[in-house]
Design an enzyme around this catalytic site. Structure first.
Site: not given
Length: 359
Positions: A61, A170, A173
């Site tokens: 990604a 996710n 991050s």
């Protein structure tokens, strides 16, 4: 052909700031005519979470955040492509400049901050490619200003699960304040329970993956793996970028930039975490190894550490798209030399040693 042209294009691209070069690359890919992906050696085929992958080499990604060119990327030989990260409402991300090449370290620092066109735009593009071949997944997150971040993940899952093969949650991050807090056991349990429920309501055949940070303690890893297994997560992605700055970095000035560090310096810590994860979950849940893969040998090491699939991104900045076929050929050669019938026979066989050595 594209891989062969990269050595000519690289000086031009590297003469531009990194984000501009990236945008130009996406535009160039969008202009390519449809292409049948090159055939992969049959020994590289992998079947995990109910999906068949022609080879284990995926695009991580962050490259195609808006799902603009997944089919062009599959045409380069990737076994699968993960688009995104996507958040429900459009957001610009952090101010520019926000991505930096550390050429002397074969690394990248980014602090994009989950810049996204938003859920509707990405869903429209994914809906338009329905019925096409190739494994495509999407990475989802939460808006920076969200008052209910768990609801953001649910919204993304409800809208996107029917359009992709897998969704990657996710929570790792480093560029969205507070996002990594969702890796805490109580938050993560609730998040995964709600995400899986949203998937079950809309597209039960879509896999739910969880992407974790490399900067966690082994105690936190214990809690994450236990929660993922309990909630039925179908794969773990190990790992995201790191906020650490190794003393060995050559680009001392750029190393001071805030953001997530990826590329070659991430290889050792992410591989160690991958191996530690395999030691905890074994073959109960497949692992996707990410971080610093820039050669067939690096990819082979990730598989020996426990990966069923691998992903790369930063190495493309330096090596170009020809790296995909180089890795595939190298993996097939190593399988033959090892006398192994397929990658499954190798996955995790050296996890204990690699956990101790850190790759």
């Amino acid at each position: 052909m594209i891989g062969a042209l990269f050595p000519l294009a690289r000086p031009i691209l590297h003469g531009l700031d990194a984000e501009t070069a990236h945008d130009l690359t996406l535009r160039a890919l969008a202009l390519l005519p449809p292409r049948t992906p090159p055939a992969s050696n049959a020994c590289l085929a992998v079947e995990v979470f109910g999906k068949r992958f022609p080879n284990p080499v995926g695009l991580a990604a962050g490259f195609d955040k808006g799902a603009r060119v997944p089919d062009a990327l599959l045409g380069l030989g990737f076994g699968f492509v993960e688009v995104g990260g996507v958040v429900p409402r459009p957001q610009p991300g952090n101010p520019k400049p926000r991505v930096f090449r550390l050429a002397g370290d074969r690394a990248v620092i980014n602090r994009f901050g989950l810049n996204s066109e938003g859920l509707d735009a990405v869903a429209d593009r994914l809906r338009a490619r329905r019925g096409r071949r190739g494994v495509v997944g999407v990475n989802i997150g939460a808006n920076k200003e969200a008052t209910d971040r768990l609801a953001d993940y649910v919204a993304c899952t409800q809208a996107l699960a029917p359009l992709v093969d897998f969704i990657t949650v996710n929570v790792s991050s480093p560029n969205t304040p507070g996002l990594r807090d969702l890796q805490g056991e109580a938050f993560l349990d609730d998040l995964l329970a709600r995400t899986v429920a949203a998937r079950d309501e809309t597209a039960p055949g879509t896999a739910i993956l969880l992407k974790i940070a490399p900067d966690i303690s082994l105690e936190t890893l214990d809690a994450i793996t236990a929660t993922a297994l309990r909630r039925g997560v179908q794969a773990l992605v190990v790992s995201n970028t790191t906020i650490a700055r190794p003393d060995t970095l050559a680009e001392k000035a750029l190393a001071k930039e805030t953001g997530g560090l990826s590329g070659r310096p991430l290889f050792a810590p992410s591989t160690r975490l991958l191996a530690e994860t395999f030691l905890r979950v074994g073959r109960q849940i497949p692992l996707i190894g990410v971080g610093g893969i820039d050669s067939a040998e690096a990819a082979w090491t990730k598989i020996r550490a426990g990966a069923s699939l691998i992903q790369l991104y930063s190495a493309l900045v330096y090596e170009g798209p020809g790296l995909v076929e180089t890795i595939k050929a190298g993996l097939a050669a190593r399988l033959k030399a090892a006398g192994a019938p397929d990658l499954k026979a190798v996955a995790g066989r050296d996890a204990a040693d690699l956990a101790e050595l850190g790759g």
